[in-house]
Scaffold this active site. Structure first.
Site, PDB file in Angstrom:
ATOM      1  N   PRO A  34       0.819  -1.263  -0.227  1.00  0.00           N
ATOM      2  CA  PRO A  34       0.180  -0.128  -0.042  1.00  0.00           C
ATOM      3  C   PRO A  34       1.016   1.283   0.158  1.00  0.00           C
ATOM      4  O   PRO A  34       1.478   1.440   1.215  1.00  0.00           O
ATOM      5  CB  PRO A  34      -1.025  -0.048   1.132  1.00  0.00           C
ATOM      6  CG  PRO A  34       0.048  -1.196   1.846  1.00  0.00           C
ATOM      7  CD  PRO A  34       0.915  -1.613   1.535  1.00  0.00           C
ATOM      8  N   MET A  35       0.519   2.406  -0.894  1.00  0.00           N
ATOM      9  CA  MET A  35       1.151   3.067  -1.450  1.00  0.00           C
ATOM     10  C   MET A  35       0.453   4.721  -1.479  1.00  0.00           C
ATOM     11  O   MET A  35       0.261   4.687  -2.398  1.00  0.00           O
ATOM     12  CB  MET A  35       2.471   3.095  -2.418  1.00  0.00           C
ATOM     13  CG  MET A  35       3.139   1.972  -2.262  1.00  0.00           C
ATOM     14  SD  MET A  35       4.874   1.314  -3.220  1.00  0.00           S
ATOM     15  CE  MET A  35       3.113   1.051  -4.461  1.00  0.00           C
TER      16      MET A  35
ATOM     17  N   CYS B  44       3.039   2.735   9.453  1.00  0.00           N
ATOM     18  CA  CYS B  44       3.398   3.803   8.869  1.00  0.00           C
ATOM     19  C   CYS B  44       3.751   5.145   9.696  1.00  0.00           C
ATOM     20  O   CYS B  44       3.355   5.600  11.029  1.00  0.00           O
ATOM     21  CB  CYS B  44       2.430   5.017   8.474  1.00  0.00           C
ATOM     22  SG  CYS B  44       2.478   6.751   7.506  1.00  0.00           S
TER      23      CYS B  44
ATOM     24  N   ASN C 154      14.218  -3.885   1.842  1.00  0.00           N
ATOM     25  CA  ASN C 154      15.183  -4.416   1.265  1.00  0.00           C
ATOM     26  C   ASN C 154      15.068  -5.554  -0.328  1.00  0.00           C
ATOM     27  O   ASN C 154      15.625  -6.562  -0.191  1.00  0.00           O
ATOM     28  CB  ASN C 154      16.550  -5.913   1.878  1.00  0.00           C
ATOM     29  CG  ASN C 154      16.933  -5.020   3.748  1.00  0.00           C
ATOM     30  OD1 ASN C 154      16.458  -3.586   4.226  1.00  0.00           O
ATOM     31  ND2 ASN C 154      16.399  -5.970   4.627  1.00  0.00           N
TER      32      ASN C 154
ATOM     33  N   ALA D  62       7.718  -2.237  -2.004  1.00  0.00           N
ATOM     34  CA  ALA D  62       6.963  -0.778  -2.423  1.00  0.00           C
ATOM     35  C   ALA D  62       7.888   0.186  -3.486  1.00  0.00           C
ATOM     36  O   ALA D  62       7.892   0.102  -4.600  1.00  0.00           O
ATOM     37  CB  ALA D  62       6.900   0.411  -0.617  1.00  0.00           C
ATOM     38  N   GLU D  63       9.033   0.206  -2.493  1.00  0.00           N
ATOM     39  CA  GLU D  63      10.345   1.172  -3.918  1.00  0.00           C
ATOM     40  C   GLU D  63      10.393   0.212  -5.085  1.00  0.00           C
ATOM     41  O   GLU D  63      10.979   0.448  -5.589  1.00  0.00           O
ATOM     42  CB  GLU D  63      11.742   1.803  -2.518  1.00  0.00           C
ATOM     43  CG  GLU D  63      10.732   3.009  -1.460  1.00  0.00           C
ATOM     44  CD  GLU D  63      11.070   3.805  -2.176  1.00  0.00           C
ATOM     45  OE1 GLU D  63      12.421   3.990  -3.479  1.00  0.00           O
ATOM     46  OE2 GLU D  63      10.284   5.045  -2.031  1.00  0.00           O
TER      47      GLU D  63
END
Length: 486
Positions: A23-24, A108, A210, A232-233
């Site tokens: 979730p972003m 978060c 990671n 995510a990233e």
């Protein structure tokens, strides 16, 4: 059909998903989820939604969930942030028909979460979390899941996870960083914590942290024993990560823009995605960075992508045999690849200052500098300075505000309770009092309500008014008789 739990939920409803898109906020919208699914993602989460806003605002529900319903976008988990059991469950009840599970955000670490009292800043409030999950597990027709961050101590992290499982959590995502590990201080996520949680609970566990390429996913599953891995990233810089491919940046951008044309989203989301996809290329073509920042339409962004493609193809055509990627990159800049966030010391060196000369200078330190030297201001402040040369960022010149007695926010100058509006409203409501300074008239409205109810009773029961008139007449006669007797 009975609600599936634990392993059965993961196997049947989530189809044994191993590859998960995180979730972003403003980034895991429908168009991006569909792109990620095309390239190997097996499960996606919505961006974090605010339970309170979702509950009260029909437009918010339509824009963030109802209007995005798509058969291809399943399995799907909707994530909420909340700190009130009733609000959380009522919002989840409105969302449960559009997803396969509801996730409670307990991870978060941002300042907005601290101010709003949600996310990772609830991780010490175990009683509250138990009540939230117990109630959700009881009321919802879909399973409840949680996404957490770890404590520094492995034992406490394990007990935390076991508490959530006991309360009714059916799947746990563990981000192997503490809430203090963020931005330049993110560091490396602890797979050791994740492994300990996996061994201590019987529900499915996803790992987060990671993950930059498919080999990281495979290694994480092997070392921790988790059911799936969330990215995510890594996903934002290469949405084909779970396929083990590194596509050309303009090709994946073209595909994403085609999906956006079919499933529109705010232009700010699109721009943010392309800044991530093109991160390394925009270091080379600074002019395109500026054009992307200024463009106002989707067609304009398509044109920028076309120009980027032409420039990269020209560079490829002129490439010398045996030439290697620059800046220590694993691939040439026009290929999707991970971005390693620099630590504070590296960031300092990138800005031209050594750690011994000026020390590690974070964003907050820059903001606290006096106004004399524009080189010490952040880029954002330098832009503001260009627009308004007389603007000062000297903290000593900022107006000082008296603080609320309750929460520390600026208080209202005319508040009768010496509080900010939020705290004043709660107290005035509780005590049925007025605060003219904040325009809160609970007492006045209550008295008017009582007066109106009294008049309505008189209208509905004329006998009461006649009896009252007789009583008044009798009193007058008695008073007159008393006067004559004297």
């Amino acid at each position: 059909m009975p609600k599936l739990c634990g392993e059965a939920f993961w196997r049947e409803t989530l189809r044994s998903a191993h590859y998960v898109v995180a979730p972003m906020v403003d980034q895991s919208e429908l168009a991006w989820r569909l792109l990620s699914r095309r390239h190997g993602a097996q499960l996606c989460y919505t961006p974090m939604l605010h339970a309170q806003v979702f509950l009260r605002d029909a437009n918010y529900r339509r824009e963030n969930l109802y209007g995005e319903a798509c058969p291809e976008d399943r399995p799907l988990i909707v994530q909420f942030c909340a700190n009130d059991p009733e609000v959380f469950v009522q919002a989840a009840l409105l969302a449960q028909d559009y997803c396969d599970a509801i996730d409670l955000n307990l991870g978060c670490p941002q300042m907005i979460a601290k101010r709003g009292h949600y996310g990772a800043f609830l991780q010490e409030e175990w009683d509250l979390l138990q009540r939230m999950i117990l109630l959700a597990n009881e009321k919802l027709s879909v399973p409840i899941t949680c996404k957490i961050r770890v404590f520094p101590e492995i034992d406490k992290t394990v007990k935390y996870a076991q508490m959530l499982e006991k309360a009714g959590c059916q799947l746990l995502t563990v981000h192997g960083r503490t809430k203090e590990q963020k931005g330049p201080l993110a560091g490396v996520a602890s797979w050791e914590h994740i492994q300990a949680v996996r061994k201590a609970v019987s529900i499915p566990v996803f790992a987060n942290g990671n993950i930059q390429c498919l080999s990281d996913v495979e290694e994480c599953i092997r070392k921790t024993g988790v059911h799936g891995v969330m990215s995510a990233e890594g996903n934002l810089h290469n949405p084909a990560l779970f396929e083990g491919r590194n596509p050309l940046v303009w090709e994946i951008a073209e595909e994403y823009l085609e999906i956006v044309q079919k499933y529109p989203c705010p232009l700010s989301y699109v721009r943010a995605h392309l800044f991530k996809l093109w991160h390394h290329t925009l270091q080379v073509y600074q002019q395109l960075r500026e054009e992307l920042a200024k463009v106002k339409t989707l067609e304009g962004i398509v044109d920028v992508n076309r120009e980027l493609k032409l420039r990269c193809q020209e560079e490829i055509a002129n490439q010398k045999e045996g030439e290697k990627p620059k800046e220590g990159l694993p691939f040439f800049h026009w290929i999707c690849q991970p971005y390693i966030r620099p630590g504070p010391k590296e960031g300092c060196k990138e800005n031209g200052a050594s750690g011994t000369e000026k020390g590690v200078r974070g964003k907050r330190a820059l903001e606290e500098e006096e106004d004399g030297n524009s080189e010490l201001l952040s880029k954002n402040k330098q832009k503001k300075k260009l627009r308004n040369p007389n603007k000062s960022f000297d903290p000593s010149l900022k107006p000082k505000y008296a603080k609320c007695d309750q929460c520390g926010n600026p208080k209202g100058n005319k508040c009768v309770f010496n509080m900010c509006r939020g705290c004043c409203k709660k107290r005035a409501f509780k005590e049925t009092a007025d605060c003219p300074g904040h325009g809160l008239l609970f007492k006045t409205k209550y008295e008017k309500s009582l007066s109106w109810q009294s008049s309505q009773r008189v209208i509905q029961n004329p006998e009461i008014s006649r009896r009252g008139a007789v009583d008044v007449g009798e009193t007058a006669v008695l008073e007159a008789a008393g006067d004559s007797a004297v």
